[in-house]
Design a protein around this motif. Structure first.
Motif, mmCIF file in Angstrom:
data_model
loop_
_atom_site.group_PDB
_atom_site.id
_atom_site.type_symbol
_atom_site.label_atom_id
_atom_site.label_comp_id
_atom_site.label_asym_id
_atom_site.label_seq_id
_atom_site.Cartn_x
_atom_site.Cartn_y
_atom_site.Cartn_z
ATOM 1 N N UNK A 129 -14.705 74.199 79.867
ATOM 2 C CA UNK A 129 -14.346 75.377 80.671
ATOM 3 C C UNK A 129 -12.843 75.595 80.771
ATOM 4 N N UNK A 130 -12.100 75.156 79.774
ATOM 5 C CA UNK A 130 -10.644 75.284 79.842
ATOM 6 C C UNK A 130 -10.175 76.474 79.010
ATOM 7 N N UNK A 131 -9.173 77.157 79.532
ATOM 8 C CA UNK A 131 -8.591 78.288 78.816
ATOM 9 C C UNK A 131 -7.277 77.805 78.201
ATOM 10 N N UNK A 132 -7.360 77.385 76.948
ATOM 11 C CA UNK A 132 -6.230 76.690 76.329
ATOM 12 C C UNK A 132 -5.665 77.484 75.165
ATOM 13 N N UNK A 133 -4.361 77.607 75.137
ATOM 14 C CA UNK A 133 -3.681 78.256 74.014
ATOM 15 C C UNK A 133 -3.544 77.227 72.888
ATOM 16 N N UNK A 134 -3.983 77.582 71.691
ATOM 17 C CA UNK A 134 -3.894 76.643 70.558
ATOM 18 C C UNK A 134 -2.459 76.150 70.334
ATOM 19 N N UNK A 135 -1.486 76.976 70.746
ATOM 20 C CA UNK A 135 -0.085 76.588 70.542
ATOM 21 C C UNK A 135 0.412 75.578 71.582
ATOM 22 N N UNK A 136 -0.442 75.249 72.543
ATOM 23 C CA UNK A 136 -0.075 74.199 73.502
ATOM 24 C C UNK A 136 -0.699 72.848 73.140
ATOM 25 N N UNK A 137 -1.384 72.834 72.003
ATOM 26 C CA UNK A 137 -2.083 71.607 71.591
ATOM 27 C C UNK A 137 -1.235 70.819 70.590
ATOM 28 N N UNK B 119 -7.816 73.268 86.610
ATOM 29 C CA UNK B 119 -7.427 73.681 87.960
ATOM 30 C C UNK B 119 -5.964 74.111 88.010
ATOM 31 N N UNK B 120 -5.143 73.492 87.186
ATOM 32 C CA UNK B 120 -3.722 73.814 87.215
ATOM 33 C C UNK B 120 -3.083 73.383 85.898
ATOM 34 N N UNK B 121 -3.068 74.323 84.961
ATOM 35 C CA UNK B 121 -2.595 73.958 83.620
ATOM 36 C C UNK B 121 -1.080 73.785 83.563
ATOM 37 N N UNK B 122 -0.397 74.155 84.650
ATOM 38 C CA UNK B 122 1.065 74.007 84.651
ATOM 39 C C UNK B 122 1.517 72.599 84.992
ATOM 40 N N UNK B 123 0.634 71.820 85.590
ATOM 41 C CA UNK B 123 1.049 70.488 86.041
ATOM 42 C C UNK B 123 0.214 69.358 85.458
ATOM 43 N N UNK B 124 -0.656 69.701 84.520
ATOM 44 C CA UNK B 124 -1.524 68.670 83.962
ATOM 45 C C UNK B 124 -1.365 68.596 82.444
ATOM 46 N N UNK B 125 -1.101 67.391 81.958
ATOM 47 C CA UNK B 125 -1.155 67.111 80.525
ATOM 48 C C UNK B 125 -2.555 66.590 80.272
ATOM 49 N N UNK B 126 -3.317 67.339 79.505
ATOM 50 C CA UNK B 126 -4.698 66.937 79.240
ATOM 51 C C UNK B 126 -4.749 66.201 77.919
ATOM 52 N N UNK C 271 6.420 71.863 79.274
ATOM 53 C CA UNK C 271 6.601 70.719 78.377
ATOM 54 C C UNK C 271 6.456 71.131 76.913
ATOM 55 N N UNK C 272 5.608 72.124 76.669
ATOM 56 C CA UNK C 272 5.446 72.590 75.281
ATOM 57 C C UNK C 272 6.749 73.206 74.783
ATOM 58 N N UNK C 273 7.405 73.945 75.667
ATOM 59 C CA UNK C 273 8.708 74.510 75.273
ATOM 60 C C UNK C 273 9.695 73.397 74.975
ATOM 61 N N UNK C 274 9.681 72.363 75.839
ATOM 62 C CA UNK C 274 10.586 71.247 75.635
ATOM 63 C C UNK C 274 10.265 70.562 74.295
ATOM 64 N N UNK C 275 8.982 70.413 74.023
ATOM 65 C CA UNK C 275 8.586 69.808 72.747
ATOM 66 C C UNK C 275 9.115 70.634 71.580
ATOM 67 N N UNK C 276 8.914 71.943 71.666
ATOM 68 C CA UNK C 276 9.379 72.804 70.570
ATOM 69 C C UNK C 276 10.897 72.781 70.435
ATOM 70 N N UNK C 277 11.573 72.683 71.556
ATOM 71 C CA UNK C 277 13.041 72.671 71.516
ATOM 72 C C UNK C 277 13.590 71.334 71.028
ATOM 73 N N UNK C 278 12.974 70.244 71.466
ATOM 74 C CA UNK C 278 13.610 68.945 71.266
ATOM 75 C C UNK C 278 12.872 67.982 70.341
ATOM 76 N N UNK C 279 11.566 68.147 70.206
ATOM 77 C CA UNK C 279 10.811 67.149 69.429
ATOM 78 C C UNK C 279 10.098 67.741 68.214
ATOM 79 N N UNK C 280 10.430 68.995 67.938
ATOM 80 C CA UNK C 280 9.764 69.696 66.855
ATOM 81 C C UNK C 280 10.074 69.080 65.488
#
Lengths: 479, 479
Positions: free
Chosen positions: B179-187, B309-316, B339-348
């Motif tokens: 039941x999660x609404x997940x953007x493929x680009x956050x995976x 419940x809160x996709x902004x504060x949970x790393x699943x 964190x995804x932005x940070x990943x793209x900026x720094x760990x890409x």
């Protein structure tokens, strides 16, 4: 009394629908915290559903904490915080699809678009393993065979340092191909060299200092720094990093590619290797020998690795991503006994990062001799391809203005420009003319004059028919 | 004048033999540093070999730094340090095979032997995915198809966060199944959850503090601590880690398994989840939700994840190693936007750690519906297996002395002993009788009374016919 319209339940099962209705009523506040729910029997009777259905819904609400039960008293709604309710509704209304992108995200999208592959006339920045060169049918046959032979092994975790058969095949390969006397139990298989760097960090300590080459492959220091390790960028001379540059500094490891430095292509002579090994012995330091590209030496014998000179002070590493296919994420390192003991004592808890299936497939591919054959074929292929490219340069009018350097190994060589041009401007002009190229200075951490006016020719993805045109454009840019 | 006996060269080529002879003479000091070598022509004539052969040998010695050339003067031996020569000879004489093992090595060998698989009557410490349950023919067919369809993709590096098709398939799966609404680009796809923990460390910072559950899966804190991160072991109560325990401490992340705590099997109720999410919101912390085992809930619906419940504060995060086969090293995490932005900026810069081939195979396996079918089949299989085991316990004379806890999910449940026994002694007696078992207290960082006298029953590898005997032994041990 709670009443729900079961006609509206759509595809949901009776129990799911009831569970969702009650959950929503608790979240919306319609059922208040502490409020008693109807008994299972009442609820069932009221909706003409079975007690089992209600029982299942209540059980699920309990396990998730929406309601609680008090023995002999019944079921009560739990206290759910306001914040959560607001968030729940908020999440519900504003899904990701229709959420407007913020600035950082827009920036990122722009950056990504800029990085998108352009339709270059010639791209000197990329290497390509031609499809025709990969032994697909052999690989595929070995894969099928592996699946049949190893069905049971396929279902067990590989041992932390990698499956035995692959470590044996690698030890054997290193003995024949690199003249190294390696114990299979000192080998660690990992999902790419970058993963292995992180293991090295954990072995040397998170507060360690690693010296890297300047110029050098920036990803290496990025990985180290991202793990909190301090990187010293030491300028290389004609022989590579000097032991003198290390003196008096607290350095735990020196990460180098002595057999083929990137990007200059230089080979570290044996005397410099000794100096570095002496430094390692005297300072209890380690040489991290990245043997990338050593397979593709086009003239003479392969350069013997430093790990063969002193296996106690050298961490040897190499990867199959470069020699087989970039999609294959298998690398390995050979640890000195001291570090291998540390690994076994402290890091043995890690699971292997490469699937057993691919490890067995590669093990068979190597031990059946296909890997060596493939490397030999590729070496010839790259040598021929390099010759074609160099011949084209020699026949072009640009030849009098350039030098060709370090062309005897690897998938790139250096094109030196005799004139003191502005490197950035030169690259920019070429890019406008659909030619993608990098300079050695792009890989410099500190600006070093001697690395100016040198450009990196990754030749394996260059279409021969387009090269003449590209060389004309480059020649014009040098007028 | 140097003279070498070419009759002794064995299988070596002429040039290789000459190269080795000169190299050895330089290393042994027979040719001294600075000494002039014969000219190529002299050397050739003297040995009746071609000038080309000598040229090749000299070229190789130059590139490796054993000799150097001075224009118009000739070839000279380089200065090679004493230390290296000693080491070279030393290495030559004392190869690994005949080197005596030191104490640490002996200890390690002993430790390894102790950990060797014993032939247990019953092993409650291991889970086993039965060969019959893995859809081999389907997987194998999809593999072959993938190889044909994706030949070219197979030869290019997968994108850093994973191949698009797999991220899409996972997003889709999470939507239907969790039941999660997940953007493929956050995976982000990675080679096992442990690798992903290291990415989390790099996102939160090497100096961050992560709270873990006590009791809990010790490997988790080992990975964090091995990366230099400080771990706080917070005792869990009936609902899991409490937000109160976090208050006043500098904590950046809380690593939990709310849907099925290991080893107690407890489920975190929604109110506790909110409290933790409130903590995360107020303190800019993150919940690391390890959703391991959530697929195998035997009664009721699966517990919805906190990330929903809160996709902004949970790393699943979750893995396919548990649901498919331990040899498949593919895990993934869903990052909050920040964190995804940070990943793209720094760990890409990181390369993907999973081969494209396995990523495409799994993507097809999921999107063709086989993954869901496999999970459903396995859930039924494990439920039946659990029932058999529990029935056997209920029919055994041990039943009056024990409680069965948290048996509704996952591949293990808890066997509580009503009597206040000495856990260590109990385990020891069982081990002597070929029964391998762990206690919950084995997973405690701090000694916590409430977790005593509880034992972990991993049931899936237990042979049914041996269980009755094992239960008798256990019952006797409780007399």
């Amino acid at each position: 009394m709670l009443t729900y319209d079961f006609e509206k339940r759509g595809k949901q099962s009776l129990y799911e629908y009831l569970y969702n209705c009650i959950k929503e009523d608790i979240l919306s506040g319609k059922i208040k915290a502490g409020e008693k729910l109807p008994s299972k029997r009442e609820m069932a009777k009221n909706h003409s559903i079975s007690v089992i259905t209600v029982e299942n819904a209540y059980a699920q609400l309990i396990v998730e904490g929406y309601i609680y039960t008090q023995e002999k008293k019944g079921y009560f709604a739990s206290r759910i915080s306001e914040q959560y309710i607001k968030n729940s509704l908020h999440n519900y209304i504003q899904t990701k699809e229709n959420r407007p992108k913020n600035n950082k995200e827009k920036e990122y999208t722009k950056k990504q678009q800029a990085n998108m592959k352009k339709d270059w006339l010639v791209d000197f920045n990329s290497n390509h393993i031609m499809y025709d060169n990969f032994p697909f049918s052999t690989w595929s046959r070995i894969m099928r065979q592996t699946l049949l032979d190893k069905e049971n092994s396929f279902l067990t975790s590989p041992s932390p340092s990698g499956v035995l058969e692959l470590r044996e095949a690698i030890a054997d390969h290193l003995s024949h191909f690199r003249g190294m006397d390696v114990d299979k139990d000192n080998i660690i298989i990992g999902a790419g060299t970058e993963y292995l760097y992180s293991i090295i960090v954990q072995l040397l300590g998170n507060d360690s200092v690693v010296a890297v080459e300047d110029p050098g492959y920036q990803k290496i220091s990025k990985v180290y720094e991202s793990h909190g390790v301090k990187c010293l960028h030491l300028p290389i001379d004609q022989s590579g990093v000097s032991a003198k540059a290390l003196t008096g500094k607290k350095i735990d490891g020196v990460h180098i590619s002595p057999s083929h430095h990137f990007p200059t292509g230089r080979v570290m002579p044996v005397s410099r290797r000794q100096h570095l090994l002496n430094w390692a012995r005297e300072n209890h330091g380690f040489i991290i020998e990245d043997d990338y590209d050593s397979e593709f030496r086009f003239s003479g014998r392969p350069i013997p690795p430093m790990a063969g000179m002193d296996s106690d002070h050298v961490i040897y590493m190499n990867t199959f991503s470069k020699t087989l296919a970039p999609s294959i994420r298998i690398a390995y390192m050979v640890l000195p006994d001291e570090l291998m003991r540390k690994y076994n004592d402290e890091l043995n808890f890690y699971s292997s990062t490469v699937s057993s299936f691919e490890q067995y497939t590669l093990a068979n591919f190597i031990s059946d001799g296909y890997y060596e054959r493939h490397i030999n074929r590729m070496r010839n292929y790259y040598r021929d391809y390099r010759n074609t490219i160099i011949t084209a340069i020699k026949q072009s009018s640009i030849y009098s203005k350039v030098t060709i350097e370090e062309e005897n190994a690897g998938l790139h060589f250096i094109l030196g420009i005799k004139k003191k041009i502005n490197d950035e401007k030169f690259k920019e002009i070429l890019r406008k003319n659909s030619i993608n190229i990098s300079s050695v200075s792009d890989y410099c951490y500190n600006e070093l004059e001697e690395f100016n006016h040198k450009f990196i020719i990754n030749y394996s993805a260059v279409a021969k028919d387009k090269l003449t045109k590209a060389l004309e454009i480059m020649n014009d840019a040098l007028e």
